[in-house]
Design a protein around this motif. Structure first.
Motif, short mmCIF file in Angstrom:
data_model
loop_
_atom_site.label_atom_id
_atom_site.label_comp_id
_atom_site.label_asym_id
_atom_site.label_seq_id
_atom_site.Cartn_x
_atom_site.Cartn_y
_atom_site.Cartn_z
N ALA A 1 0.72 -1.25 0.02
CA ALA A 1 0.25 0.00 0.00
C ALA A 1 0.81 1.22 -0.06
O ALA A 1 0.38 2.34 -0.28
N GLY A 2 2.14 1.14 0.35
CA GLY A 2 2.88 2.25 0.69
C GLY A 2 3.13 2.51 2.04
O GLY A 2 2.11 2.41 2.77
N VAL A 3 4.22 3.09 2.47
CA VAL A 3 4.74 2.98 3.54
C VAL A 3 5.12 4.62 4.05
O VAL A 3 5.97 5.05 3.35
N MET A 4 4.75 5.00 5.28
CA MET A 4 5.04 6.30 5.67
C MET A 4 6.41 6.43 6.25
O MET A 4 6.64 5.85 7.28
N LEU A 5 7.34 6.91 5.55
CA LEU A 5 8.64 7.26 6.17
C LEU A 5 8.81 8.62 6.57
O LEU A 5 7.80 9.49 6.53
N LYS A 6 10.03 8.97 7.24
CA LYS A 6 10.17 10.30 7.84
C LYS A 6 9.87 11.42 6.83
O LYS A 6 9.14 12.20 7.36
N ASP A 7 10.38 11.27 5.72
CA ASP A 7 10.02 12.41 4.81
C ASP A 7 8.93 12.37 4.24
O ASP A 7 8.15 13.45 3.90
N ARG A 8 8.15 11.15 3.64
CA ARG A 8 6.90 11.12 3.17
C ARG A 8 6.55 9.70 2.78
O ARG A 8 7.46 8.88 2.95
N CYS A 9 5.33 9.53 2.24
CA CYS A 9 4.94 8.13 2.10
C CYS A 9 5.47 7.65 0.67
O CYS A 9 5.59 8.33 -0.32
N THR A 10 5.78 6.28 0.59
CA THR A 10 6.30 5.82 -0.59
C THR A 10 5.26 5.27 -1.57
O THR A 10 4.13 5.39 -0.87
#
Length: 163
Positions: free
Chosen positions: A40-49
């Motif tokens: 689905a996409g992962v929320m990383l520190k900078d933004r969602c993948t």
């Protein structure tokens, strides 16, 4: 992979969205919820993948890693295949860590249609790529530097900076 700057730009540029396939060994037994989160996409520190294609896989027959991956009898490992179209810094490692499964070993198996299949460590394969010999005038790639200005214009610009 290549010493051709134009080809490297086409391979690595996020604008091209060329799929990159990774085989990832993670710590622990990968769960269905973690695979769904990666898909689905992962929320990383900078933004969602962007959404990735993720699936569990059997351990592939690979060359031994030097030094070997840390081994713990009490903590199992599992493998997954992850296909992404981005290429941010350490993205795959950050994605698996965000869903609770740190990466132990990471292999980029395929970029576009080029894969490691049939290659041994240290081997290489030469492939002919059909790219335009020269770009049509006015269609410079975004990464190309502008032509150098004549010396008299450069000097006049230097004066306009307040020096």
């Amino acid at each position: 992979m290549t010493d051709d700057g134009f080809l490297q730009h086409r391979i690595a540029s996020p604008v091209q969205k060329m799929p990159k396939t990774y085989w990832v060994q993670v710590e622990g037994n990968i769960s269905a919820s973690a695979i769904a989160a990666l898909s689905a996409g992962v929320m990383l520190k900078d933004r969602c993948t962007r959404p990735a294609k993720a699936c569990a896989m059997e351990e592939p027959a690979l060359w031994p890693r030097v030094p070997p991956v840390r081994w713990r009898d009490s903590i199992p490992t599992s493998w997954l295949e992850l296909i992404i179209t981005e290429g941010r810094n350490r993205q795959v490692r950050r994605m698996t860590a965000a869903v609770g499964f740190p990466t132990l070993r990471l292999i980029r198996y395929r970029i576009g249609s080029w894969s490691l299949e049939g290659l041994e460590p240290g081997d290489y394969r030469r492939i002919r790529i059909n790219l335009p010999a020269a770009l049509p005038s006015g269609n410079r790639p975004a990464f190309a530097r502008p032509a150098k200005l004549p010396k008299r214009i450069r000097k006049s610009r230097r004066g306009s900076r307040g020096r």
